[in-house]
Scaffold this motif. Structure first.
Motif, short mmCIF file in Angstrom:
data_model
loop_
_atom_site.label_atom_id
_atom_site.label_comp_id
_atom_site.label_asym_id
_atom_site.label_seq_id
_atom_site.Cartn_x
_atom_site.Cartn_y
_atom_site.Cartn_z
N PRO A 39 0.84 -1.13 0.29
CA PRO A 39 -0.26 0.10 -0.03
C PRO A 39 0.96 1.22 0.12
O PRO A 39 0.36 2.45 -0.25
CB PRO A 39 -0.85 -0.27 1.15
N GLY A 40 2.19 1.11 0.29
CA GLY A 40 3.12 2.38 0.42
C GLY A 40 2.95 3.48 -0.78
O GLY A 40 2.80 4.49 -0.56
N PRO A 41 3.03 2.94 -2.18
CA PRO A 41 3.02 3.80 -3.36
C PRO A 41 1.62 4.28 -3.39
O PRO A 41 1.64 5.51 -3.75
CB PRO A 41 3.57 2.87 -4.39
N ILE A 42 0.59 3.74 -2.95
CA ILE A 42 -0.88 3.92 -3.10
C ILE A 42 -0.81 5.25 -2.34
O ILE A 42 -1.75 6.11 -2.50
CB ILE A 42 -1.59 2.85 -3.06
N VAL A 43 -0.60 4.84 -0.86
CA VAL A 43 -0.67 6.03 0.15
C VAL A 43 0.10 7.20 -0.43
O VAL A 43 -0.49 8.32 -0.24
CB VAL A 43 -0.26 5.32 1.40
N GLY A 44 1.35 7.28 -0.89
CA GLY A 44 1.78 8.33 -1.40
C GLY A 44 1.15 9.07 -2.47
O GLY A 44 1.13 10.39 -2.12
N ALA A 45 0.58 8.50 -3.40
CA ALA A 45 -0.39 8.99 -4.46
C ALA A 45 -1.31 9.60 -3.69
O ALA A 45 -1.64 10.83 -3.85
CB ALA A 45 -0.62 8.10 -5.40
N LEU A 46 -2.06 9.12 -2.93
CA LEU A 46 -3.34 9.64 -2.12
C LEU A 46 -3.02 10.86 -1.18
O LEU A 46 -3.61 11.69 -1.24
CB LEU A 46 -3.93 8.63 -1.61
N VAL A 47 -1.63 10.73 -0.57
CA VAL A 47 -1.34 11.96 0.18
C VAL A 47 -1.17 13.04 -0.71
O VAL A 47 -1.28 14.29 -0.53
CB VAL A 47 0.12 11.48 1.13
N ALA A 48 -0.44 13.04 -1.96
CA ALA A 48 -0.09 14.16 -2.84
C ALA A 48 -1.67 14.69 -3.27
O ALA A 48 -1.82 15.78 -3.30
CB ALA A 48 0.63 13.78 -4.31
N LEU A 49 -2.70 13.62 -3.73
CA LEU A 49 -3.91 14.07 -3.78
C LEU A 49 -4.58 14.72 -2.63
O LEU A 49 -5.11 15.72 -2.80
CB LEU A 49 -4.65 12.81 -4.45
#
Length: 131
Positions: A39-49
């Protein structure tokens, strides 16, 4: 200050869109290869969003967006918030899956839907007035 944020918001939006696209492709690839759900990269993209939507909300409050065209004043922020909700909901749902393939697919589908909604929000903001 508002002028600087008005310059940053659209460009950061494009960067966020690219990041979400890259992570979605990577996550679909992980599903295809039956690799572990990370989930790490997904969390990173969602934090950017998250940051992008928060920046938009700050601009909304500071810049008098209430007086903007209705599609920018109401539709653009609403669609951006929906995109954020879809992304976070799909991640939560993906974490609940037992199988890595299903978790990756669920997260990737959510990212793609969120990305499409982001594109709609960008299109609304950059389109000429309807009337």
């Amino acid at each position: 200050m508002t002028d600087v944020l008005l310059q940053i918001h659209p460009w950061f939006g494009y960067a966020v869109s690219l990041a979400v696209l890259v992570v979605a492709v990577m996550t679909f690839s992980r599903a295809r290869d039956s690799r572990e759900f990370l989930p790490g990269p997904i969390v990173g993209a969602l934090v950017a969003l998250d940051i992008q939507v928060l920046l938009g909300i700050v601009l909304y409050g500071m810049g008098g967006a209430w007086d903007a065209r209705p599609e920018i004043a109401y539709l653009h922020p609403l669609i951006a918030i929906i995109a954020l909700g879809v992304g976070h909901a799909s991640l939560k749902r993906a974490k609940g899956h037992q199988m890595a393939v299903e978790a990756n697919r669920t997260a990737a589908r959510g990212l793609v839907i969120a990305l499409l909604l982001v594109f709609v929000a960008i299109g609304i903001a950059s389109a000429p007035p309807f009337l």
